[in-house]
Write an enzyme that holds these catalytic residues in place. Sequence first.
Site, PDB file in Angstrom:
ATOM      1  N   CYS B 134       0.829  -1.217   0.000  1.00  0.00           N
ATOM      2  CA  CYS B 134       0.000   0.000   0.000  1.00  0.00           C
ATOM      3  C   CYS B 134       0.859   1.260   0.000  1.00  0.00           C
ATOM      4  O   CYS B 134       1.323   1.719   1.045  1.00  0.00           O
ATOM      5  CB  CYS B 134      -0.936  -0.009   1.208  1.00  0.00           C
ATOM      6  SG  CYS B 134      -1.968   1.472   1.316  1.00  0.00           S
ATOM      7  N   CYS B 137      -0.450   4.180   2.083  1.00  0.00           N
ATOM      8  CA  CYS B 137      -0.166   4.077   3.523  1.00  0.00           C
ATOM      9  C   CYS B 137       1.301   4.349   3.829  1.00  0.00           C
ATOM     10  O   CYS B 137       1.630   5.008   4.813  1.00  0.00           O
ATOM     11  CB  CYS B 137      -0.485   2.666   4.028  1.00  0.00           C
ATOM     12  SG  CYS B 137      -2.019   1.989   3.390  1.00  0.00           S
ATOM     13  N   ASP B 138       2.194   3.801   3.018  1.00  0.00           N
ATOM     14  CA  ASP B 138       3.583   3.685   3.443  1.00  0.00           C
ATOM     15  C   ASP B 138       4.563   4.618   2.745  1.00  0.00           C
ATOM     16  O   ASP B 138       5.724   4.720   3.156  1.00  0.00           O
ATOM     17  CB  ASP B 138       4.057   2.230   3.265  1.00  0.00           C
ATOM     18  CG  ASP B 138       3.269   1.274   4.171  1.00  0.00           C
ATOM     19  OD1 ASP B 138       2.711   1.757   5.184  1.00  0.00           O
ATOM     20  OD2 ASP B 138       3.205   0.073   3.869  1.00  0.00           O
TER      21      ASP B 138
END
Lengths: 307, 307
Positions: B134, B137-138
């Site tokens: 992701c 997200c990261d």
Amino acid sequence: MEKNWDVIIVGGGPAGLAAAIYCGRALRKTLVLEKKVFGGQIINADIIENYPGFAEPIVPAELMEQMGKQAERYGVVLENDEVANLRREQNSWQIEVYKNLYTAKALVYAAGSVHRFLGVSGESELLGRGVSVCATCDAPFFVERKVAVLGGGDTALSEALHLAKFASEVVLIHRRDQLRAEKILQERVFKNEKIKIIWDSEVLSYRGDKKLEALELRNKKSGNSEIVAFDGAFLAIGTIPNTGLLKNFVDLDENGYVVTDISLGTAAGGLFVAGEVIKGNRRQVAISVGMGVQAALSCEEYLAKLD
Amino acid sequence: MEKNWDVIIVGGGPAGLAAAIYCGRALRKTLVLEKKVFGGQIINADIIENYPGFAEPIVPAELMEQMGKQAERYGVVLENDEVANLRREQNSWQIEVYKNLYTAKALVYAAGSVHRFLGVSGESELLGRGVSVCATCDAPFFVERKVAVLGGGDTALSEALHLAKFASEVVLIHRRDQLRAEKILQERVFKNEKIKIIWDSEVLSYRGDKKLEALELRNKKSGNSEIVAFDGAFLAIGTIPNTGLLKNFVDLDENGYVVTDISLGTAAGGLFVAGEVIKGNRRQVAISVGMGVQAALSCEEYLAKLD
């Protein structure tokens, strides 16, 4: 103050702040405009038990303060100002506020809705102290207590039935002599031994010092008034979405709510919606937050194509 | 173990647990069935920064543990078991698990989706330690680092472009000699000076001790292998929704996702859906949580009519 933004978010409640976190993390120059207090209506409540992620009850004002700080952590600017007008010009949005004019490549519109209130004495003072606008949220606080529900439509009857699972007595107070709600809901209310109905009556005032203690009621046919003791009163006379500014850009239903699909996009280029302006939203913080995130990611998809 | 339930929720990730909190608070006898670990895929990540309500990063496993406890606080039962079959019989759902048969008046189906993985050495060990599924997200963890993106479709290219805003170098590794993604995304990738492409290549293994250090790549045309240093590797070769059990009951799109509207209801009576089984969901905890709440409230509306 910077005039030109990638994204302007209208509304600083749960939907707007959630969207802001994601727009900020996508490195978009993002401004959130809120005309009242950041955090939205939920900050009027004393506690919240149903925002997923907290096993114990929390204070809504603190939850929303965290959300605001989380957005600022990613460079989002939060500004108190009221949007007076929106215009779409040459692939850009013009946002007119009190004494300023901003432009944005995209808009996330999350201006929420307002409950209809009676506007009588004691109402605003006792809101969150016995006076509630959400049975789903607050019913568990009224176990074995006596509560009133004000209204006669589907929402009022659904809330009365929900409350009857918790309260010792539920009194529906309606200003007419018949209900507007679905027949099946009416049947269930009539059959429920915990629910009574006071017809043809209106609330003249909410009584109580630090919390609600009673309602002053007036029978519209007889003209007689009386004070009746209650531990809680649930307002269910409707809500009004803050969508006046969207009229020229998107499809609104007969009550003014935005009709959209799961993408939360609209027919207008670069305009995304989230939260309680949307038809079918059920006025929960978690739902508005989820929609804010979804709208921000749809918005990012749109902006990425412009880059 | 009780056999008959008001609501059975299939899946104990963010969508399922959020739905459980609301079903429990509506005083419905509610069982959540999870075949793996309660909390869902997110608990594999080290931290989460984008769940609204937390200004500072938190540990996903702790967030999800709180969500589980919050559901249990309202009487919900969480049970580790895998659903083998679903049947609809006389206004009721029959849920067959490993050694048991349950009934429920309504189902909330939130079984999630799984990422396609390569299944090569080092992948599961380094997931969350440099290997990610992701970019949304990261990406912020890889400022000025060198990362790989595995894949050649829209998701892979979008993630590469997103990562290029953070990383010093992004290498797209694709097993073919052309990309499947939208042309506009391809143009943008080709123009971006930070993004390079390694064609005709597959990953044979992920290398690194406590975190990812390199990828072992093989050129499928030449047959040559090499070890290339990377700080991060983002898998973007697709996801598979866990919807096999729903085939007979609802409309699925060509990839197996459930097609639904904002109510999150389906054509099957008493069947509601939430989270990553839904077409258009973007795999974020907050989105799944919001959908779980919305599905639970649609479910409650359905059950209230049966009462």
